[in-house]
Design a protein around this motif. Structure first.
Motif, PDB file in Angstrom:
ATOM      1  N   HIS A  12      -0.644   8.402  -6.857  1.00  0.00           N
ATOM      2  CA  HIS A  12      -2.087   8.403  -7.125  1.00  0.00           C
ATOM      3  C   HIS A  12      -2.711   7.065  -6.749  1.00  0.00           C
ATOM      4  O   HIS A  12      -3.784   7.015  -6.127  1.00  0.00           O
ATOM      5  CB  HIS A  12      -2.340   8.704  -8.608  1.00  0.00           C
ATOM      6  N   LEU A  13      -2.031   5.988  -7.116  1.00  0.00           N
ATOM      7  CA  LEU A  13      -2.586   4.667  -6.837  1.00  0.00           C
ATOM      8  C   LEU A  13      -2.614   4.368  -5.340  1.00  0.00           C
ATOM      9  O   LEU A  13      -3.577   3.778  -4.833  1.00  0.00           O
ATOM     10  CB  LEU A  13      -1.781   3.600  -7.582  1.00  0.00           C
ATOM     11  N   VAL A  14      -1.568   4.782  -4.617  1.00  0.00           N
ATOM     12  CA  VAL A  14      -1.581   4.592  -3.165  1.00  0.00           C
ATOM     13  C   VAL A  14      -2.769   5.321  -2.553  1.00  0.00           C
ATOM     14  O   VAL A  14      -3.493   4.782  -1.700  1.00  0.00           O
ATOM     15  CB  VAL A  14      -0.264   5.072  -2.528  1.00  0.00           C
ATOM     16  N   GLY A  15      -3.019   6.531  -3.006  1.00  0.00           N
ATOM     17  CA  GLY A  15      -4.162   7.293  -2.511  1.00  0.00           C
ATOM     18  C   GLY A  15      -5.480   6.591  -2.787  1.00  0.00           C
ATOM     19  O   GLY A  15      -6.375   6.557  -1.932  1.00  0.00           O
ATOM     20  N   ALA A  16      -5.613   5.999  -3.976  1.00  0.00           N
ATOM     21  CA  ALA A  16      -6.848   5.294  -4.323  1.00  0.00           C
ATOM     22  C   ALA A  16      -7.046   4.083  -3.416  1.00  0.00           C
ATOM     23  O   ALA A  16      -8.165   3.798  -2.962  1.00  0.00           O
ATOM     24  CB  ALA A  16      -6.803   4.866  -5.794  1.00  0.00           C
ATOM     25  N   TRP A  17      -5.961   3.334  -3.159  1.00  0.00           N
ATOM     26  CA  TRP A  17      -6.064   2.166  -2.285  1.00  0.00           C
ATOM     27  C   TRP A  17      -6.465   2.583  -0.870  1.00  0.00           C
ATOM     28  O   TRP A  17      -7.369   1.990  -0.274  1.00  0.00           O
ATOM     29  CB  TRP A  17      -4.724   1.435  -2.254  1.00  0.00           C
ATOM     30  N   LEU A  18      -5.795   3.613  -0.342  1.00  0.00           N
ATOM     31  CA  LEU A  18      -6.075   4.013   1.039  1.00  0.00           C
ATOM     32  C   LEU A  18      -7.474   4.602   1.171  1.00  0.00           C
ATOM     33  O   LEU A  18      -8.148   4.401   2.193  1.00  0.00           O
ATOM     34  CB  LEU A  18      -5.016   5.009   1.515  1.00  0.00           C
ATOM     35  N   ASP A  19      -7.937   5.328   0.153  1.00  0.00           N
ATOM     36  CA  ASP A  19      -9.315   5.843   0.181  1.00  0.00           C
ATOM     37  C   ASP A  19     -10.317   4.697   0.235  1.00  0.00           C
ATOM     38  O   ASP A  19     -11.295   4.734   0.993  1.00  0.00           O
ATOM     39  CB  ASP A  19      -9.592   6.700  -1.058  1.00  0.00           C
ATOM     40  N   PRO A  43       7.826   3.354  -7.131  1.00  0.00           N
ATOM     41  CA  PRO A  43       7.642   4.346  -6.065  1.00  0.00           C
ATOM     42  C   PRO A  43       8.292   5.672  -6.448  1.00  0.00           C
ATOM     43  O   PRO A  43       9.292   5.704  -7.169  1.00  0.00           O
ATOM     44  CB  PRO A  43       8.343   3.712  -4.860  1.00  0.00           C
ATOM     45  N   GLY A  44       7.723   6.747  -5.966  1.00  0.00           N
ATOM     46  CA  GLY A  44       8.270   8.075  -6.236  1.00  0.00           C
ATOM     47  C   GLY A  44       7.730   8.725  -7.489  1.00  0.00           C
ATOM     48  O   GLY A  44       8.046   9.882  -7.761  1.00  0.00           O
ATOM     49  N   THR A  45       6.914   8.015  -8.258  1.00  0.00           N
ATOM     50  CA  THR A  45       6.321   8.592  -9.465  1.00  0.00           C
ATOM     51  C   THR A  45       4.922   9.114  -9.141  1.00  0.00           C
ATOM     52  O   THR A  45       4.272   8.641  -8.200  1.00  0.00           O
ATOM     53  CB  THR A  45       6.220   7.539 -10.580  1.00  0.00           C
ATOM     54  N   PRO A  46       4.430  10.073  -9.919  1.00  0.00           N
ATOM     55  CA  PRO A  46       3.064  10.565  -9.691  1.00  0.00           C
ATOM     56  C   PRO A  46       2.022   9.459  -9.781  1.00  0.00           C
ATOM     57  O   PRO A  46       1.042   9.462  -9.023  1.00  0.00           O
ATOM     58  CB  PRO A  46       2.877  11.606 -10.805  1.00  0.00           C
ATOM     59  N   THR A  47       2.219   8.505 -10.689  1.00  0.00           N
ATOM     60  CA  THR A  47       1.256   7.408 -10.824  1.00  0.00           C
ATOM     61  C   THR A  47       1.233   6.558  -9.558  1.00  0.00           C
ATOM     62  O   THR A  47       0.152   6.172  -9.076  1.00  0.00           O
ATOM     63  CB  THR A  47       1.614   6.526 -12.034  1.00  0.00           C
ATOM     64  N   PHE A  48       2.405   6.281  -9.019  1.00  0.00           N
ATOM     65  CA  PHE A  48       2.483   5.488  -7.788  1.00  0.00           C
ATOM     66  C   PHE A  48       1.734   6.200  -6.659  1.00  0.00           C
ATOM     67  O   PHE A  48       0.925   5.587  -5.950  1.00  0.00           O
ATOM     68  CB  PHE A  48       3.938   5.264  -7.401  1.00  0.00           C
ATOM     69  N   GLY A  63      -8.946   4.859 -13.225  1.00  0.00           N
ATOM     70  CA  GLY A  63      -7.511   5.065 -13.274  1.00  0.00           C
ATOM     71  C   GLY A  63      -6.695   4.018 -12.553  1.00  0.00           C
ATOM     72  O   GLY A  63      -5.463   4.065 -12.578  1.00  0.00           O
ATOM     73  N   VAL A  64      -7.364   3.036 -11.900  1.00  0.00           N
ATOM     74  CA  VAL A  64      -6.652   1.957 -11.216  1.00  0.00           C
ATOM     75  C   VAL A  64      -6.654   0.732 -12.122  1.00  0.00           C
ATOM     76  O   VAL A  64      -7.714   0.216 -12.457  1.00  0.00           O
ATOM     77  CB  VAL A  64      -7.308   1.614  -9.868  1.00  0.00           C
ATOM     78  N   PRO A  65      -5.491   0.265 -12.573  1.00  0.00           N
ATOM     79  CA  PRO A  65      -5.455  -0.887 -13.476  1.00  0.00           C
ATOM     80  C   PRO A  65      -6.018  -2.137 -12.806  1.00  0.00           C
ATOM     81  O   PRO A  65      -5.832  -2.348 -11.605  1.00  0.00           O
ATOM     82  CB  PRO A  65      -3.974  -1.061 -13.807  1.00  0.00           C
ATOM     83  N   ASN A 121      -1.253   0.434   4.179  1.00  0.00           N
ATOM     84  CA  ASN A 121      -0.159   1.066   3.443  1.00  0.00           C
ATOM     85  C   ASN A 121       0.734   0.028   2.771  1.00  0.00           C
ATOM     86  O   ASN A 121       1.034   0.121   1.577  1.00  0.00           O
ATOM     87  CB  ASN A 121       0.692   1.929   4.382  1.00  0.00           C
ATOM     88  N   ARG A 122       1.153  -0.946   3.522  1.00  0.00           N
ATOM     89  CA  ARG A 122       2.055  -1.955   2.979  1.00  0.00           C
ATOM     90  C   ARG A 122       1.361  -2.779   1.896  1.00  0.00           C
ATOM     91  O   ARG A 122       1.965  -3.129   0.879  1.00  0.00           O
ATOM     92  CB  ARG A 122       2.555  -2.868   4.105  1.00  0.00           C
ATOM     93  N   TYR A 123       0.092  -3.102   2.110  1.00  0.00           N
ATOM     94  CA  TYR A 123      -0.630  -3.893   1.117  1.00  0.00           C
ATOM     95  C   TYR A 123      -0.711  -3.133  -0.203  1.00  0.00           C
ATOM     96  O   TYR A 123      -0.448  -3.694  -1.273  1.00  0.00           O
ATOM     97  CB  TYR A 123      -2.039  -4.207   1.629  1.00  0.00           C
ATOM     98  N   ALA A 124      -1.050  -1.853  -0.128  1.00  0.00           N
ATOM     99  CA  ALA A 124      -1.142  -1.045  -1.346  1.00  0.00           C
ATOM    100  C   ALA A 124       0.206  -0.987  -2.058  1.00  0.00           C
ATOM    101  O   ALA A 124       0.299  -1.192  -3.279  1.00  0.00           O
ATOM    102  CB  ALA A 124      -1.631   0.355  -0.999  1.00  0.00           C
ATOM    103  N   GLU A 125       1.263  -0.710  -1.313  1.00  0.00           N
ATOM    104  CA  GLU A 125       2.590  -0.606  -1.926  1.00  0.00           C
ATOM    105  C   GLU A 125       2.994  -1.917  -2.601  1.00  0.00           C
ATOM    106  O   GLU A 125       3.550  -1.911  -3.705  1.00  0.00           O
ATOM    107  CB  GLU A 125       3.618  -0.238  -0.850  1.00  0.00           C
ATOM    108  N   THR A 126       2.727  -3.039  -1.942  1.00  0.00           N
ATOM    109  CA  THR A 126       3.106  -4.349  -2.487  1.00  0.00           C
ATOM    110  C   THR A 126       2.498  -4.575  -3.857  1.00  0.00           C
ATOM    111  O   THR A 126       3.198  -4.947  -4.814  1.00  0.00           O
ATOM    112  CB  THR A 126       2.658  -5.470  -1.531  1.00  0.00           C
ATOM    113  N   TRP A 127       1.204  -4.332  -3.995  1.00  0.00           N
ATOM    114  CA  TRP A 127       0.531  -4.682  -5.246  1.00  0.00           C
ATOM    115  C   TRP A 127       0.677  -3.622  -6.322  1.00  0.00           C
ATOM    116  O   TRP A 127       0.596  -3.929  -7.516  1.00  0.00           O
ATOM    117  CB  TRP A 127      -0.926  -5.023  -4.961  1.00  0.00           C
ATOM    118  N   ILE A 128       0.935  -2.393  -5.929  1.00  0.00           N
ATOM    119  CA  ILE A 128       1.218  -1.372  -6.948  1.00  0.00           C
ATOM    120  C   ILE A 128       2.586  -1.644  -7.572  1.00  0.00           C
ATOM    121  O   ILE A 128       2.753  -1.571  -8.793  1.00  0.00           O
ATOM    122  CB  ILE A 128       1.150   0.035  -6.324  1.00  0.00           C
TER     123      ILE A 128
END
Length: 514
Positions: free
Chosen positions: A344-351, A337-342, A249-251, A323-330
């Motif tokens: 989900h992707l932040v969670g995948a990066w932090l995991d 930001p603020g969407t369910p996809t965003f 699910g991560v592009p 956190n900042r790295y994930a947000e930058t590249w997503i």
């Protein structure tokens, strides 16, 4: 199998030549486009806001330049009659066939981003037109995974970092839209440009043809595979270094994701340099490297070169937390930001970062040189330089060349030879002095470098006096002796303090051998 809906780019010399003629006739340049809507609208466009530009065009412009800017800079459709007038030489049908435009009844839409690009390097001022894929603003959606990126901050950083010294062969590893290969060609007899993306090579080939550049060979393949057994005088690369979770699910965007875990791709590229550089050859690259629990990021990069004889200079310009790295590249991929996809992707990066004990990610430059003769490396420098220093990348290539030359000179001159050398203060160095009110003696003295990384070196009285006397006339030993006599200090002790400082100043370019 790819599910991309991106258009196929077809390079036809007749089309690229005619298109270049139309772009030239319309005045499709950086200055010309900016003048269409003014400085404020141009700044708004850089922030992703095209409304001011649209209002300016609607109020006063019906020219061919306005049509081109509407199509390719704003990413908006135009009527067929306007497109016909803007492309009298190449013709609309020729651009549709090349994958540059899409035709929908009496409306033409841009199939790609095509915009003017201007630059200045040691060979002089230049300008090109660069094709890439439409960005998020024009698409109104997230990017396709086969997206080919155009001109961005990393582009200008790496192009400015390239050493402006003529060489025979250059390798552009992961060429993307071809911009680094085009810059490299200005200082090379021939360039080999590689990419794992066939689409990127198609676009890069189109860009070279559009701008009348020959001498660039395009090869399909991963990393060094297309050039196995070959060596180059220079290697440049903005590799797909972005650290992306390898989870469902991560592009995975071809222009930025190398398909490896963490920073393994950057490590692979850096470890492969030694086998592909000619003696005396250099490499300039961008990259990311991870910080792990208890392990410094630059120490990890240092370990990648531990078993090589390469000269290495690594400059870390920025460090981001997970956190900042994930947000930058997503956000870079077009997910808001603020969407369910965003989320989900932040969670995948932090995991991913948590599982691999990653505490941060560094970004910066890597400069490498293969010594002309065998022996230990003469330069191993791993440093953090704030983004506020050397923020203009345009002249960094000349700085890199000077540092490499200085490192070679220092390696060849021990302290005895250094003492006999004549040094001169670089022309861009000034000195700042600060005084307490009423005091005649300065409390702080700082040597300031005007170019390069704009380094600032605090100096005591002895070092400031030493640098001030370096005009190329007296040897280092003579200056040290004179200062010892004037100040009444032991000459050997003063030399022990000043010679290491002089070496640092030579390496940084504040002092140069006369």
């Amino acid at each position: 199998m790819s599910t991309s809906t991106l258009p196929e780019i077809v390079t036809d010399p007749a089309v690229t030549t005619a298109l270049a003629a139309d772009l030239t006739a319309a005045g499709f340049t950086v200055d010309g486009v900016d003048a269409l809507w003014g400085a404020d609208a141009a700044e708004a466009l850089h922030r992703g806001n095209r409304v001011p530009a649209l209002r300016a065009l609607a109020a006063r412009d019906r020219s061919a330049l306005g049509t081109l800017a509407t199509l390719f800079v704003l990413g908006l459709p135009v009527e067929r009659t306007a497109a016909d007038a803007a492309f009298p030489t190449v013709g609309v049908d020729g651009l549709v066939g090349a994958g540059i435009l899409r035709s929908e009844d009496e409306v033409l839409r841009p199939a790609v981003d095509l915009r003017p690009y201007a630059f200045v390097d040691d060979a002089g001022a230049g300008s090109w037109w660069i094709v890439s894929d439409l960005g998020e603003l024009a698409l109104g959606a997230a990017l396709d995974e086969e997206h080919v990126l155009g001109i961005g901050g990393a582009t200008t950083t790496l192009s400015g970092l390239q050493v402006p010294v003529p060489v025979r062969r250059v390798l552009d590893l992961g060429t993307g839209c071809g911009i680094q290969a085009m810059h490299a060609r200005r200082f090379a007899d021939e360039v080999v440009a590689t990419d794992i993306s066939r689409r990127a090579l198609d676009i890069a080939r189109f860009n070279a043809e559009l701008n009348g550049l020959d001498g660039i060979e395009f090869r399909l393949g991963s990393l060094f595979e297309p050039v196995a057994g070959e060596r180059f005088d220079r290697i440049v690369s903005n590799p797909p270094f972005v650290i992306t979770p390898r989870s469902e699910g991560v592009p995975s965007y071809e222009y930025r994701d190398g398909g490896m875990v963490g920073d393994a791709l950057v490590e692979t590229v850096l470890r492969g340099l030694a086998d592909h550089l000619e003696p005396g050859g250099t490499a300039q690259l961008l990259g990311n490297w991870e910080y792990h629990w208890g392990v410094d990021g630059l120490d990890r990069v240092r370990a990648w070169f531990a078993d090589t004889d390469l000269d290495v200079w690594v400059v870390e310009r920025e460090r981001q937390d997970p956190n900042r790295y994930a947000e930058t590249w997503i956000r870079d991929g077009g997910t808001k930001p603020g969407t369910p996809t965003f989320d989900h992707l932040v969670g995948a990066w932090l995991d991913d970062f948590q599982q691999r004990r990653v505490t941060g990610v560094g970004f910066g430059y890597v400069v490498v040189r293969k010594p002309r003769t065998g022996g230990p490396a003469g330069l191993r420098r791993f440093e953090r330089v704030p983004e506020t220093l050397g923020s203009n990348p345009a002249g960094l290539g000349a700085t890199v060349a000077r540092v490499l030359d200085a490192a070679e000179w220092l390696a060849a001159n021990d302290d005895v030879a250094l003492a006999s050398a004549h040094l001169r203060v670089a022309g861009d160095v000034t000195e700042e002095r600060f005084y307490w009110p009423g005091n005649d003696d300065p409390t702080v003295m700082t040597l300031v470098q005007g170019g390069g990384f704009g380094r600032r070196v605090d100096a005591d009285t002895a070092l400031a006096a030493f640098v001030g006397a370096c005009d190329g006339e007296l040897s280092v030993a003579a200056i040290v002796g004179a200062l010892a006599q004037i100040t009444g200090v032991d000459e050997q002790a003063l030399a022990a303090d000043l010679l290491p400082a002089a070496r640092d100043l030579v390496l940084d370019g504040l002092l140069t051998p006369a």
